[in-house]
Enzyme design. Structure first.
Site, PDB file in Angstrom:
ATOM      1  N   SER A 304      13.518  -6.293  -7.128  1.00 42.88           N
ATOM      2  CA  SER A 304      12.283  -6.371  -6.357  1.00 42.88           C
ATOM      3  C   SER A 304      11.523  -5.077  -6.596  1.00 42.88           C
ATOM      4  O   SER A 304      12.106  -4.078  -7.012  1.00 42.88           O
ATOM      5  CB  SER A 304      12.563  -6.532  -4.861  1.00 42.88           C
ATOM      6  OG  SER A 304      12.975  -5.282  -4.288  1.00 42.88           O
ATOM      7  N   ASP A 305      10.219  -5.070  -6.346  1.00 44.28           N
ATOM      8  CA  ASP A 305       9.517  -3.801  -6.296  1.00 44.28           C
ATOM      9  C   ASP A 305       9.817  -3.158  -4.949  1.00 44.28           C
ATOM     10  O   ASP A 305      10.495  -3.741  -4.082  1.00 44.28           O
ATOM     11  CB  ASP A 305       8.014  -4.008  -6.512  1.00 44.28           C
ATOM     12  CG  ASP A 305       7.353  -2.784  -7.142  1.00 44.28           C
ATOM     13  OD1 ASP A 305       7.842  -1.656  -6.926  1.00 44.28           O
ATOM     14  OD2 ASP A 305       6.338  -2.947  -7.844  1.00 44.28           O
ATOM     15  N   TYR A 306       9.317  -1.959  -4.753  1.00 39.09           N
ATOM     16  CA  TYR A 306       9.651  -1.141  -3.581  1.00 39.09           C
ATOM     17  C   TYR A 306       9.316  -1.886  -2.287  1.00 39.09           C
ATOM     18  O   TYR A 306       8.146  -2.091  -1.968  1.00 39.09           O
ATOM     19  CB  TYR A 306       8.879   0.171  -3.670  1.00 39.09           C
ATOM     20  CG  TYR A 306       9.298   1.253  -2.719  1.00 39.09           C
ATOM     21  CD1 TYR A 306      10.166   2.258  -3.134  1.00 39.09           C
ATOM     22  CD2 TYR A 306       8.828   1.288  -1.417  1.00 39.09           C
ATOM     23  CE1 TYR A 306      10.534   3.276  -2.272  1.00 39.09           C
ATOM     24  CE2 TYR A 306       9.192   2.295  -0.551  1.00 39.09           C
ATOM     25  CZ  TYR A 306      10.057   3.294  -0.974  1.00 39.09           C
ATOM     26  OH  TYR A 306      10.418   4.301  -0.113  1.00 39.09           O
ATOM     27  N   THR A 307      10.346  -2.313  -1.570  1.00 34.20           N
ATOM     28  CA  THR A 307      10.262  -3.046  -0.288  1.00 34.20           C
ATOM     29  C   THR A 307       9.471  -4.352  -0.396  1.00 34.20           C
ATOM     30  O   THR A 307       9.033  -4.893   0.617  1.00 34.20           O
ATOM     31  CB  THR A 307       9.672  -2.187   0.848  1.00 34.20           C
ATOM     32  OG1 THR A 307       8.275  -1.915   0.607  1.00 34.20           O
ATOM     33  CG2 THR A 307      10.419  -0.880   1.033  1.00 34.20           C
ATOM     34  N   ALA A 308       9.313  -4.885  -1.609  1.00 36.54           N
ATOM     35  CA  ALA A 308       8.487  -6.087  -1.760  1.00 36.54           C
ATOM     36  C   ALA A 308       9.096  -7.294  -1.079  1.00 36.54           C
ATOM     37  O   ALA A 308       8.366  -8.201  -0.640  1.00 36.54           O
ATOM     38  CB  ALA A 308       8.259  -6.377  -3.244  1.00 36.54           C
TER      39      ALA A 308
END
Length: 768
Positions: A304-308
């Protein structure tokens, strides 16, 4: 010749044998030995998965910010844990990857805990955003894309990998494979521009450079092409915005660079922040499983991207954090970054039956297979060598490469003959502008680990090139966003006393990058006022643009004697700019993005569609597809870039005007250096499908070739085209080519060029 559609193995079923076979196939494409996934690796992973608790499995699927090492780049402060708490989590087997810390000592402490103090001893993966350099900073990716040279991109990536692995890293969240067509978007700077073909070439080259020929080597660094998918198509260039596009556009424009990445051996990728047609990418099973794995044959694992994953709640797509974790893992996100959702919710989700254990096992197996392919189980201390850290970072060879890359990234947009300057005649130079002696904005965004004090600013570079320092006067003139009392008056005085003015203006580095969308892609007003005042002196003005996107240029900037796109060039910026200004290096960069006349033209890109009412030549513009306030073209088109010599193309020849279905045609052209000095040119081949079942772009880049010639020398260049080069996405999302007439241009930019035509014929004669 370059191809942007490498073959990829297909993965119809996500079982263990299929995944293993695909990873082996991908590894062999890289030249990785078969032993990278030997029987013992398979047995080890099988044994581990059989013994792991659901908490330990969720831990392998969790990536957290590194608190053991001295640096974490700025991100939203979500879920950051102190070293003590993070150490407890590692000992419990609840972390699989740490990111964005550098330094061998801290990494060894963390790896000791994972290998010797956790129950199963599974090594950690260390990752970071090494986008265009660790300590030696190379040009921002958009700037380096202007070199139009995959070989250079591979070399700089190899240097970055050597430094990053010496600093205790295994993986970089790069390269960005997004095709970016709206210059208002801040992350244009992180990619390769607006063209599909060029982006695919450079992304594949970067992956080859980062990963090298053997993933098990100490200096091999896993690449993570991002952001899957279509992040570069966010509406109005607004960061984190929505994407609403057709399947044809997704598959034709935004997926091919990822195909190139996976064909080059990338074993990780990152899901995008954005939604596509109403479904956030992080929860889009059709995207992350059906397209990515079954159709494209991707064999590795997805971050995932950062906290996506957590942000699925704010999207309005998930009810709460538990639901967000469920949606992400079922979609095909294997590793959750920083939110901690998997470690918090997967155990209960599996216990309740909301997420099958088999889904978790597939994700963990993907992650462990990649760790095995890197040799981490056999040597968890790989890339954690203090001697390498002391000897392989910021070497003279890397600085020399940074200078070469920076000089070759510079694009000469305009020159009325004022350049090159003659250092031997010692002209009196007034270097003016907020970036004249500035070191804080040399590197650009995504260069978190570089030391600004070790960068070479423009003034330092010019002083080193001049025989006498007293020939250079430096005046700031204004700040980046506002004026200075008496600044313009001092600048005008210096300009009048000089033979030539160098005006260093543009964007600060925090005006480009993530979360830096701009509504107007123009020079800040205070700098524009300075430029206009200097233009009024009548002295020749050479504009040195610093920027991370294409800009709309006006008045004293647009009308200067010469304009150079110098981007954010990195550690050797000042030397590289001086090399070009004084002719030590002939400028040979080409624009990877179109410079519009006005901000309001965005999104603007060269391979746009014609429309039913195009403006043709000098014909009427009434009731045509145009803006009423500006020309429907680029000020400087994609592929544009001048040099200090003059190249001429002639003798365009096609081996046949008929391209048979399963054959090819050869295209040849002669290039001659008719100028006074040696130089390099990038020759570009474009096509247009004149009539098709889907409307086609007015031009599409298919081939490039860089050539260097001495004065008076000629060379004949040859390109080959086949039916596959003419394919597009048609009905049913099938790639097809249709018989018919095609235009072909060979030129020095996306505008103009030598023209020819050929016809594609079907296997059997018949109607289109």
């Amino acid at each position: 010749m370059h191809s942007t559609r490498p073959s990829s193995p297909h993965l119809p079923e996500l079982d263990r044998r299929g995944l293993l076979g695909a990873i082996i196939a991908s590894a062999l494409c890289l030249g990785v030995p078969r032993r990278a996934l030997a029987a013992k690796d398979i047995a080890r992973v099988d044994d581990l998965i059989g013994r792991m608790t659901i908490e330990e499995k969720a831990g392998q699927m969790t990536c957290l910010a590194d608190s053991f090492r001295p640096f974490n780049p700025p991100n939203p402060s979500v879920g950051i844990q102190d070293e003590k708490r993070l150490a407890q989590e590692i000992r419990k087997g609840r972390v699989g990857c740490l990111f964005n810390g550098i330094g061998v000592a801290g990494a060894r402490r963390a790896q000791e805990m994972a290998v010797k103090e956790s129950r199963l001893g599974i090594p950690l993966l260390f990752a970071a955003d090494v986008v265009h350099g660790l300590k030696t900073i190379f040009p921002v990716p958009l700037g380096e894309a202007a070199a139009f040279d995959p070989e250079l991109a591979e070399r700089t990536a190899r240097a970055m990998a050597i430094e990053a692995t010496a600093a205790g890293l295994h993986l970089t969240f790069a390269p960005m494979a997004d095709v970016a067509r709206d210059q208002r978007w801040g992350r244009v700077v992180e990619g390769s521009g607006e063209d599909v073909t060029l982006t695919g070439m450079l992304v594949a080259a970067k992956i080859r450079g980062f990963q090298g020929r053997d993933l098990r080597r100490e200096d091999s660094m896993l690449a993570c092409p991002k952001h899957f998918a279509a992040y570069g198509a966010v509406a109005a260039g607004l960061e984190y915005g929505s994407v609403d596009i057709s399947d044809e556009s997704l598959r034709e424009t935004h997926l091919p660079p990822f195909e190139a990445a996976f064909g080059a051996g990338a074993l990780t990728t990152m899901a995008a922040f954005n939604e596509i047609n109403g479904v956030p990418a992080t929860a889009d099973r059709a995207l992350l499983t059906d397209i990515l794995r079954t159709e494209m044959g991707f064999t590795g694992f997805v971050f995932s991207d950062y906290t996506a994953d957590e942000e699925l709640v704010a999207h309005g797509f998930a009810e709460d954090d538990r639901d967000a974790a469920r949606l992400a893992v079922l979609a095909g996100v294997d590793m959750s970054m920083q939110s901690g959702l998997y470690i918090r919710y997967l155990p209960e989700l599996v216990k309740s039956g909301a997420v099958p254990m088999a889904t978790v096992d597939v994700a963990v197996r993907r992650i462990l297979y990649v760790k095995a392919a890197m040799g981490l189980f056999e040597n968890p201390w790989r890339s954690l060598d203090e001697k390498a850290e002391a000897s392989r970072i910021a070497t003279p060879a890397h600085r020399a490469l940074a200078r070469e890359a920076a000089a070759r990234s510079i694009v000469l947009l305009k020159n009325d003959g004022v350049l090159p300057l003659d250092a031997d005649k010692a002209p009196k130079i007034a270097l003016i502008g907020p970036f004249a002696e500035d070191r804080d904005n040399l590197y650009g965004p995504w260069a978190f680990y570089g030391d600004p004090g070790k960068g070479v600013d423009i003034a330092a570079g010019i002083r080193a090139a001049l025989p006498a320092e007293n020939r250079l006067a430096v005046v700031r003139g204004c700040n980046i966003h506002d004026g200075i009392n008496g600044g313009i008056a001092s600048a005008v005085k210096a300009a009048k006393a000089a033979d030539v003015v160098l005006l260093a203006i543009g964007e600060a580095q925090d005006m480009s990058g993530e979360a830096q969308s701009r509504t107007a892609i123009e020079i800040p007003a205070a700098q524009q006022e300075l430029a206009n005042a200097l233009a009024a002196t009548g002295k020749p003005v050479v504009v040195l643009l610093r920027h991370g996107r294409a800009l709309a240029l006006h008045d004293g900037v647009a009308n200067a004697s010469a304009v150079l796109a110098t981007w954010f060039l990195g550690s050797e910026a000042g030397h590289a700019i001086a090399d070009v200004l004084f002719g030590k290096v002939d400028p040979s960069g080409k624009l990877p993005v179109s410079f519009p006349w006005e901000s309001g033209q965005e999104p603007f890109f060269y391979d746009r569609k014609s429309t039913g009412r195009p403006v043709l030549g000098q014909g009427s513009t009434e009731y045509k597809a145009r803006y009423t306030t500006t020309d429907n073209s680029a000020r400087y088109p994609f592929g544009h870039g001048l040099g200090y010599t003059r190249f001429v193309l002639d003798r365009l020849r096609l081996s046949d005007t008929a391209l048979r279905w399963d054959r090819s045609i050869d295209v040849s052209v002669r290039i001659t250096n008719e100028g006074p000095r040696s130089g390099s040119e990038v020759v570009q081949l474009y096509i247009r499908d004149r009539v098709a079942s889907r409307t086609r772009p007015i031009r599409e880049l298919k081939r490039i070739e860089r050539v260097t010639l001495d004065p008076g020398a000629s060379r004949t260049l040859r390109f080959t085209l086949s039916r596959s080069d003419l394919e597009f996405v048609g009905a049913g999302n099938r790639r097809i080519a249709e018989p018919g007439l095609f235009d072909l241009w060979v030129g020095q930019s996306s505008a103009g060029g030598l023209h020819a035509q050929f016809t594609l014929y079907a296997e059997q004669a018949g109607e289109r």
